[in-house]
Design an enzyme around this catalytic site. Sequence first.
Site, PDB file in Angstrom:
ATOM      1  N   GLU A   1      31.077  42.156  30.363  1.00 63.63           N
ATOM      2  CA  GLU A   1      32.405  41.756  30.597  1.00 63.63           C
ATOM      3  C   GLU A   1      32.511  41.626  32.202  1.00 63.63           C
ATOM      4  O   GLU A   1      33.864  41.670  32.173  1.00 63.63           O
ATOM      5  CB  GLU A   1      33.346  42.348  29.958  1.00 63.63           C
ATOM      6  CG  GLU A   1      33.289  42.799  28.320  1.00 63.63           C
ATOM      7  CD  GLU A   1      34.388  43.683  27.598  1.00 63.63           C
ATOM      8  OE1 GLU A   1      35.922  43.599  28.672  1.00 63.63           O
ATOM      9  OE2 GLU A   1      34.396  43.880  27.081  1.00 63.63           O
ATOM     10  N   PRO A   2      30.976  40.883  32.434  1.00 63.64           N
ATOM     11  CA  PRO A   2      31.727  40.589  33.917  1.00 63.64           C
ATOM     12  C   PRO A   2      32.455  39.778  33.819  1.00 63.64           C
ATOM     13  O   PRO A   2      32.765  38.532  33.568  1.00 63.64           O
ATOM     14  CB  PRO A   2      30.580  40.304  34.500  1.00 63.64           C
ATOM     15  CG  PRO A   2      29.859  39.959  33.365  1.00 63.64           C
ATOM     16  CD  PRO A   2      30.392  40.512  32.420  1.00 63.64           C
ATOM     17  N   GLY A   3      34.094  39.610  35.178  1.00 64.10           N
ATOM     18  CA  GLY A   3      34.337  38.260  35.792  1.00 64.10           C
ATOM     19  C   GLY A   3      34.526  37.881  36.787  1.00 64.10           C
ATOM     20  O   GLY A   3      33.526  37.050  36.949  1.00 64.10           O
ATOM     21  N   ARG A   4      34.808  38.763  37.734  1.00 62.99           N
ATOM     22  CA  ARG A   4      34.660  38.296  38.695  1.00 62.99           C
ATOM     23  C   ARG A   4      33.714  37.928  40.153  1.00 62.99           C
ATOM     24  O   ARG A   4      33.168  37.857  40.495  1.00 62.99           O
ATOM     25  CB  ARG A   4      35.281  39.304  39.790  1.00 62.99           C
ATOM     26  CG  ARG A   4      35.533  39.475  41.325  1.00 62.99           C
ATOM     27  CD  ARG A   4      36.199  40.318  41.784  1.00 62.99           C
ATOM     28  NE  ARG A   4      37.416  41.223  41.073  1.00 62.99           N
ATOM     29  CZ  ARG A   4      38.901  41.534  41.166  1.00 62.99           C
ATOM     30  NH1 ARG A   4      39.180  40.545  42.125  1.00 62.99           N
ATOM     31  NH2 ARG A   4      39.584  42.048  40.715  1.00 62.99           N
TER      32      ARG A   4
ATOM     33  N   GLY B   1      34.584  45.093  35.623  1.00 64.73           N
ATOM     34  CA  GLY B   1      34.874  45.380  37.022  1.00 64.73           C
ATOM     35  C   GLY B   1      33.905  45.755  38.457  1.00 64.73           C
ATOM     36  O   GLY B   1      34.586  46.079  39.488  1.00 64.73           O
TER      37      GLY B   1
ATOM     38  N   CYS C   1      59.055  29.181  48.489  1.00 66.10           N
ATOM     39  CA  CYS C   1      59.920  30.298  49.754  1.00 66.10           C
ATOM     40  C   CYS C   1      60.228  31.677  49.146  1.00 66.10           C
ATOM     41  O   CYS C   1      60.947  31.844  47.990  1.00 66.10           O
ATOM     42  CB  CYS C   1      61.369  29.172  48.851  1.00 66.10           C
ATOM     43  SG  CYS C   1      60.764  27.727  50.230  1.00 66.10           S
ATOM     44  N   GLU C   2      59.347  32.364  49.357  1.00 67.12           N
ATOM     45  CA  GLU C   2      58.835  33.836  49.366  1.00 67.12           C
ATOM     46  C   GLU C   2      57.918  34.293  49.892  1.00 67.12           C
ATOM     47  O   GLU C   2      57.427  33.787  51.111  1.00 67.12           O
ATOM     48  CB  GLU C   2      58.480  34.245  47.725  1.00 67.12           C
ATOM     49  CG  GLU C   2      58.406  33.695  47.030  1.00 67.12           C
ATOM     50  CD  GLU C   2      59.332  34.736  46.353  1.00 67.12           C
ATOM     51  OE1 GLU C   2      59.221  35.625  46.816  1.00 67.12           O
ATOM     52  OE2 GLU C   2      60.394  33.684  44.902  1.00 67.12           O
TER      53      GLU C   2
ATOM     54  N   TYR D   1      40.012  34.683  39.551  1.00 68.43           N
ATOM     55  CA  TYR D   1      41.454  34.857  39.646  1.00 68.43           C
ATOM     56  C   TYR D   1      41.893  34.035  40.072  1.00 68.43           C
ATOM     57  O   TYR D   1      42.941  34.595  41.302  1.00 68.43           O
ATOM     58  CB  TYR D   1      41.537  36.763  39.768  1.00 68.43           C
ATOM     59  CG  TYR D   1      41.316  37.054  38.909  1.00 68.43           C
ATOM     60  CD1 TYR D   1      41.498  37.656  37.713  1.00 68.43           C
ATOM     61  CD2 TYR D   1      39.977  38.265  39.084  1.00 68.43           C
ATOM     62  CE1 TYR D   1      41.064  38.212  36.576  1.00 68.43           C
ATOM     63  CE2 TYR D   1      39.329  38.943  37.848  1.00 68.43           C
ATOM     64  CZ  TYR D   1      39.246  39.225  37.339  1.00 68.43           C
ATOM     65  OH  TYR D   1      38.819  40.162  35.785  1.00 68.43           O
TER      66      TYR D   1
HETATM   67  N1  LLP Z   1      38.025  43.329  30.534  1.00 65.81           N
HETATM   68  C1  LLP Z   1      38.426  44.105  30.692  1.00 65.81           C
HETATM   69  C2  LLP Z   1      39.491  44.407  29.361  1.00 65.81           C
HETATM   70  C3  LLP Z   1      39.171  43.379  31.561  1.00 65.81           C
HETATM   71  O1  LLP Z   1      40.751  44.079  31.545  1.00 65.81           O
HETATM   72  C4  LLP Z   1      38.586  43.120  32.798  1.00 65.81           C
HETATM   73  C5  LLP Z   1      39.686  42.210  34.093  1.00 65.81           C
HETATM   74  C6  LLP Z   1      37.831  42.375  32.903  1.00 65.81           C
HETATM   75  C7  LLP Z   1      36.634  42.669  31.689  1.00 65.81           C
HETATM   76  C8  LLP Z   1      36.898  41.655  34.194  1.00 65.81           C
HETATM   77  O2  LLP Z   1      37.329  42.432  34.609  1.00 65.81           O
HETATM   78  P1  LLP Z   1      36.568  41.642  35.804  1.00 65.81           P
HETATM   79  O3  LLP Z   1      34.357  42.365  35.904  1.00 65.81           O
HETATM   80  O4  LLP Z   1      36.547  40.459  36.074  1.00 65.81           O
HETATM   81  O5  LLP Z   1      36.868  43.016  36.967  1.00 65.81           O
HETATM   82  N2  LLP Z   1      43.761  39.566  38.564  1.00 65.81           N
HETATM   83  C9  LLP Z   1      43.182  40.908  39.211  1.00 65.81           C
HETATM   84  C10 LLP Z   1      42.341  40.973  38.320  1.00 65.81           C
HETATM   85  C11 LLP Z   1      42.880  41.895  37.050  1.00 65.81           C
HETATM   86  C12 LLP Z   1      41.365  42.597  35.983  1.00 65.81           C
HETATM   87  C13 LLP Z   1      41.902  42.424  35.009  1.00 65.81           C
HETATM   88  N3  LLP Z   1      41.056  42.276  33.466  1.00 65.81           N
HETATM   89  C14 LLP Z   1      42.797  40.332  40.472  1.00 65.81           C
HETATM   90  O6  LLP Z   1      43.001  39.510  41.304  1.00 65.81           O
HETATM   91  O7  LLP Z   1      41.872  40.799  40.738  1.00 65.81           O
END
Ligand code: LLP
Length: 423
Positions: free
Chosen positions: A276-279, A241, A345-346, A374
């Site tokens: 659990e970092p993604g972004r 997050g 086309c949107e 993402y």
């Molecule tokens: N853990 C869980 C359980 C999650 O659902 C998520 C993201 C993460 C970790 C990673 O979160 P992050 O660190 O990346 O914020 N498609 C959307 C974001 C959807 C996030 C879904 N869950 C966007 O492009 O903003």
Amino acid sequence: MTPFSYKNGILCAENVPLPLIAETAETPFYCYSSSALEKNASEFADAVKKEGLDALICFAVKSNANPAVLRTFAAAGIGADIVSGGELELALAAGIPPEKIVFSGVGKTEKELEAALDAGIFQLNAESAEELETLNEIAIKKGKKAPVALRINPDVDAHTHAKISTGKKENKFGISWEIARPLYAKATKMKGISPVGIDVHIGSQLTETAPFEEAFGKVADMLHTLREDGINISRIDVGGGLGVVYRDDDAPPSFKEYAAAVKKYFGDAGCRIIFEPGRRLSAEAGILVSRVVRVKKTPAKTFLVVDAGMNDLVRPAMYDAYHAVAPVVENGGEKTLYDVVGPVCESSDVFAKNRLMQTMRAGDLVAFKAAGAYGSSMSSTYNMRPLAAEIMVKGDRFAVVRKRQSISDVTRACSLAPWQEEG
Ligand code: LLP
């Protein structure tokens, strides 16, 4: 190091000028800086280490599932947070050991739960009482005990876009606060379940620490209660997050501030802390490069029509997300107010509205910044547009790490019904 910066007016990925990549790779393409991925991973790891946390960092594969990206993280010692059997396969193939994999998600199928148990992953994050029952049955059949964290829904407002908020009680995610305590008690009696952890994730692109702290405070209370109940919790999964900079004035918490907030609540909990970092690990390490198809002037607007569409980068259409748009070659000339749009086309195929940027011409290249999370992972072939190529750069080298699809790649799995082929 800035992964993407101008050298003599030309935007480069590390040391590689983007126009050079565009000579060999058809646009649009994603471009990742491996040094930036590595740097993000090591800075995150250093920050949690400095706070003395016993951490397991699991990259949220959903944010970028390119195997070369996963391999980069695997080599940096990072694990994986997965949400499907597909991501499990990919993470393992990239060299991420099962002891560093956690599995989240509300809709894990029996097949996926089985695969996770067979692989021997570190932890399954159960999102409902029903899922826990199913997992228990499967584990018993296999003669295993599943290491489980219950994902708690703390009913906290993450102050982020509604479509990426997950921690309010009306969201589908997690187990409601009220039933969590009795469910833990039940779980301790389940033969196939080992309830080892508490998990929380309240949303994505959080730009303040307060909502994290509110959620962590609730988890810390739960930890205390469960220990009083005699349940041996040894792991806290704080989810992902952490936000990134999309606009110049975005100021998300630093790694240090975030790690300090985690330490404040769990520093002396005697638990392994799972992140659990993604972004935050992938977004700013990637861009989407696209070519201007034409400049379309109407009485109301000047449209910069580019060859990337919402199928390639859906975030602006889906979440009203902001991505900076930068010219790849600076011309130092006058500026124009553009709406930057794709060919799909949107009406929602709009990347940016009223963006003042240097006057552009057909054939010029633009880069959408902070697109490494993402971006490609959410892309589709809508309007029969093949998935874009992905390029990885390291120093002065670059390589195609996903070939641009051909139309036959897109249609490979399609066939006519037998009766259509008769006669
Ligand atoms: N853990 C869980 C359980 C999650 O659902 C998520 C993201 C993460 C970790 C990673 O979160 P992050 O660190 O990346 O914020 N498609 C959307 C974001 C959807 C996030 C879904 N869950 C966007 O492009 O903003």
